[in-house]
Design a protein around this motif. Structure first.
Motif, PDB file in Angstrom:
ATOM      1  N   ARG A 188       0.841  -1.203   0.000  1.00 43.98           N
ATOM      2  CA  ARG A 188       0.000   0.000   0.000  1.00 43.98           C
ATOM      3  C   ARG A 188       0.875   1.251   0.000  1.00 43.98           C
ATOM      4  O   ARG A 188       0.593   2.233  -0.700  1.00 43.98           O
ATOM      5  CB  ARG A 188      -0.909   0.007   1.230  1.00 43.98           C
ATOM      6  N   THR A 189       1.936   1.234   0.817  1.00 47.49           N
ATOM      7  CA  THR A 189       2.889   2.339   0.916  1.00 47.49           C
ATOM      8  C   THR A 189       4.286   1.730   0.971  1.00 47.49           C
ATOM      9  O   THR A 189       4.482   0.674   1.572  1.00 47.49           O
ATOM     10  CB  THR A 189       2.663   3.156   2.207  1.00 47.49           C
ATOM     11  N   ALA A 190       5.243   2.392   0.371  1.00 46.72           N
ATOM     12  CA  ALA A 190       6.642   1.995   0.486  1.00 46.72           C
ATOM     13  C   ALA A 190       7.434   3.248   0.831  1.00 46.72           C
ATOM     14  O   ALA A 190       7.498   4.186   0.037  1.00 46.72           O
ATOM     15  CB  ALA A 190       7.164   1.371  -0.800  1.00 46.72           C
ATOM     16  N   ALA A 191       8.016   3.268   2.028  1.00 45.61           N
ATOM     17  CA  ALA A 191       8.670   4.480   2.525  1.00 45.61           C
ATOM     18  C   ALA A 191      10.146   4.227   2.811  1.00 45.61           C
ATOM     19  O   ALA A 191      10.528   3.178   3.349  1.00 45.61           O
ATOM     20  CB  ALA A 191       7.968   4.985   3.784  1.00 45.61           C
ATOM     21  N   PHE A 192      10.941   5.212   2.487  1.00 43.16           N
ATOM     22  CA  PHE A 192      12.371   5.235   2.811  1.00 43.16           C
ATOM     23  C   PHE A 192      12.559   6.142   4.030  1.00 43.16           C
ATOM     24  O   PHE A 192      12.195   7.317   3.999  1.00 43.16           O
ATOM     25  CB  PHE A 192      13.164   5.780   1.616  1.00 43.16           C
ATOM     26  N   LEU A 193      13.101   5.586   5.114  1.00 47.55           N
ATOM     27  CA  LEU A 193      13.286   6.339   6.348  1.00 47.55           C
ATOM     28  C   LEU A 193      14.761   6.407   6.702  1.00 47.55           C
ATOM     29  O   LEU A 193      15.466   5.392   6.659  1.00 47.55           O
ATOM     30  CB  LEU A 193      12.532   5.658   7.510  1.00 47.55           C
ATOM     31  N   SER A 194      15.227   7.588   7.056  1.00 44.99           N
ATOM     32  CA  SER A 194      16.605   7.709   7.541  1.00 44.99           C
ATOM     33  C   SER A 194      16.745   9.004   8.327  1.00 44.99           C
ATOM     34  O   SER A 194      15.965   9.941   8.140  1.00 44.99           O
ATOM     35  CB  SER A 194      17.614   7.687   6.380  1.00 44.99           C
ATOM     36  N   GLY A 195      17.733   9.040   9.197  1.00 46.54           N
ATOM     37  CA  GLY A 195      17.942  10.208  10.046  1.00 46.54           C
ATOM     38  C   GLY A 195      19.268  10.882   9.773  1.00 46.54           C
ATOM     39  O   GLY A 195      20.330  10.321  10.041  1.00 46.54           O
ATOM     40  N   GLY A 196      19.200  12.099   9.238  1.00 47.74           N
ATOM     41  CA  GLY A 196      20.425  12.834   8.948  1.00 47.74           C
ATOM     42  C   GLY A 196      20.737  13.925   9.943  1.00 47.74           C
ATOM     43  O   GLY A 196      21.774  14.590   9.825  1.00 47.74           O
ATOM     44  N   PHE A 197      19.858  14.131  10.942  1.00 49.56           N
ATOM     45  CA  PHE A 197      20.124  15.185  11.910  1.00 49.56           C
ATOM     46  C   PHE A 197      21.225  14.734  12.854  1.00 49.56           C
ATOM     47  O   PHE A 197      21.194  13.614  13.359  1.00 49.56           O
ATOM     48  CB  PHE A 197      18.855  15.534  12.697  1.00 49.56           C
ATOM     49  N   PRO A 198      22.221  15.584  13.121  1.00 46.00           N
ATOM     50  CA  PRO A 198      23.375  15.163  13.929  1.00 46.00           C
ATOM     51  C   PRO A 198      23.071  15.160  15.419  1.00 46.00           C
ATOM     52  O   PRO A 198      22.094  15.739  15.877  1.00 46.00           O
ATOM     53  CB  PRO A 198      24.420  16.244  13.600  1.00 46.00           C
ATOM     54  N   SER A 199      23.934  14.496  16.169  1.00 41.19           N
ATOM     55  CA  SER A 199      23.920  14.614  17.624  1.00 41.19           C
ATOM     56  C   SER A 199      24.655  15.911  17.968  1.00 41.19           C
ATOM     57  O   SER A 199      25.851  16.045  17.699  1.00 41.19           O
ATOM     58  CB  SER A 199      24.612  13.409  18.268  1.00 41.19           C
ATOM     59  N   VAL A 200      23.947  16.863  18.538  1.00 39.44           N
ATOM     60  CA  VAL A 200      24.494  18.210  18.737  1.00 39.44           C
ATOM     61  C   VAL A 200      25.177  18.311  20.094  1.00 39.44           C
ATOM     62  O   VAL A 200      24.639  17.874  21.113  1.00 39.44           O
ATOM     63  CB  VAL A 200      23.386  19.270  18.630  1.00 39.44           C
TER      64      VAL A 200
END
Length: 348
Positions: A188-200
């Protein structure tokens, strides 16, 4: 398969729920969050039940007009059982879609599939890809799909976790995964998930504004440039304006936080960070100056762009009576401007 949407991975915390609620209707209609309840490894069962009910019901209320997924990816067995029980109690009145995955315990997979069958909402299949793709994962997903009721729909949530500069092959690995997983079922849905926000860290912000590359967005652009027939149907997802590692962190027991915080602003290529103060005599002056720096960016989209920008304008100029915020406000404002900008970028 439904058309592309934006799938932010959000903590089921008050600041994130408030950010989603504050999105304009035009933006909110294109946002399908993956809500994550935080892990609570040391809590007794009664406490777990209370926390889980409060968080799940808060998410259910804010999503009553739009679908979303809800998950506890880092929970232990006791919390998982409590969560699945609470999800069953929500029943057909909830628009929340349960989530499972090939790496989840058998009882959790069974409970999620049963919840999908009862509610008719379908189920999210969250496939973790922290490094290189392993074809054995495709076999496990196929086996999981074989247990799904034929009347129920399934969503593919390919989750790369943190994607920073140390993963130059993330795009190639994501394509290998999609190549193996997309033919398994009519998702039904195909999503690409990733996290590019850094550890500040405070040290990162000693020299004033800091721009960090949006590595997750760069990987997404690499994916969308690939010659694959399924690419136009993929949905983009990220971890908003927090590090992907925050989702796996257990909530603190209180006692106050650091004396500093961060204002965040998203541009086409970067996350721009500005240091603010949580306490101290200079707090108001420092925080207004930080907001003014963001307003002066060539990429600042103006106060009418959304509720995030209007708050930054008010903070910078001293408008209103609500002061210069706190950690929860800064997270809410950051997510509002970020989600609004991502939706508009995807539409373009």
């Amino acid at each position: 398969m439904s058309g592309p949407s934006y799938v932010p991975v959000l903590s089921a915390a008050p600041h994130a729920i408030a950010a989603y609620r504050q999105l304009s209707p035009a933006v909110q209609g294109s946002v399908v969050p993956l809500w994550n309840l935080p892990p609570r490894h040391g809590s007794v069962r009664d406490v777990l039940v209370a926390h889980t009910r409060r968080e799940a019901h808060a998410v259910s209320r804010v999503q009553r007009h739009h679908p979303a997924w809800i998950d506890t990816p880092f929970a232990g067995e006791v919390q998982l059982r409590v969560f699945m029980s609470v999800l069953a109690d929500l029943g057909e009145l909830s628009a929340l879609r349960p989530v499972t995955g090939p790496d989840r315990p058998e009882f959790q997979q069974t409970a999620a599939l049963e919840a999908a069958r009862r509610s008719g909402s379908g189920v999210g299949i969250r496939v973790a890809l922290p490094g290189e793709w392993d074809d054995h994962a495709a076999h496990a997903v196929r086996a999981l799909l074989a247990r799904l009721d034929p009347a129920d729909e399934a969503d593919l949530l390919l989750d790369l976790g943190a994607v920073l500069g140390d993963r130059p092959d993330a795009g190639k690995e994501a394509l290998r995964a999609f190549d193996a997983l997309m033919p398994l079922t009519p998702w039904r849905t195909a999503a690409f998930l990733s996290g590019g926000f850094p550890s500040v860290t405070a040290k990162m912000l000693e020299e004033g504004l800091r721009a960090e590359p949006r590595t997750d967005w760069l990987v997404w652009r690499e994916l969308t440039a690939a010659a694959r027939g399924y690419v136009p149907w993929l949905s983009f997802g990220d971890y908003g304006i927090q590090s992907a590692r925050v989702i796996a962190r257990e909530p603190s027991a209180g006692g106050g936080g650091p004396a500093w915080g961060v204002l965040r602003y998203t541009t086409a290529e970067s996350f721009v960070l500005a240091k603010v103060l949580a306490r101290g005599e200079d707090r108001t002056a420092v925080n207004r100056a930080a907001a003014r720096q963001l307003l002066e960016l060539p990429d600042f989209r103006g106060a009418v762009a959304g509720a995030g920008e209007s708050w930054l304008r008010d903070c910078a100029c001293g408008y209103g009576t609500k002061g210069t915020g706190n950690a929860s406000v800064w997270l809410r404002v950051g997510n509002v401007q970020h989600m609004t900008y991502v939706v508009r970028s995807l539409r373009e």
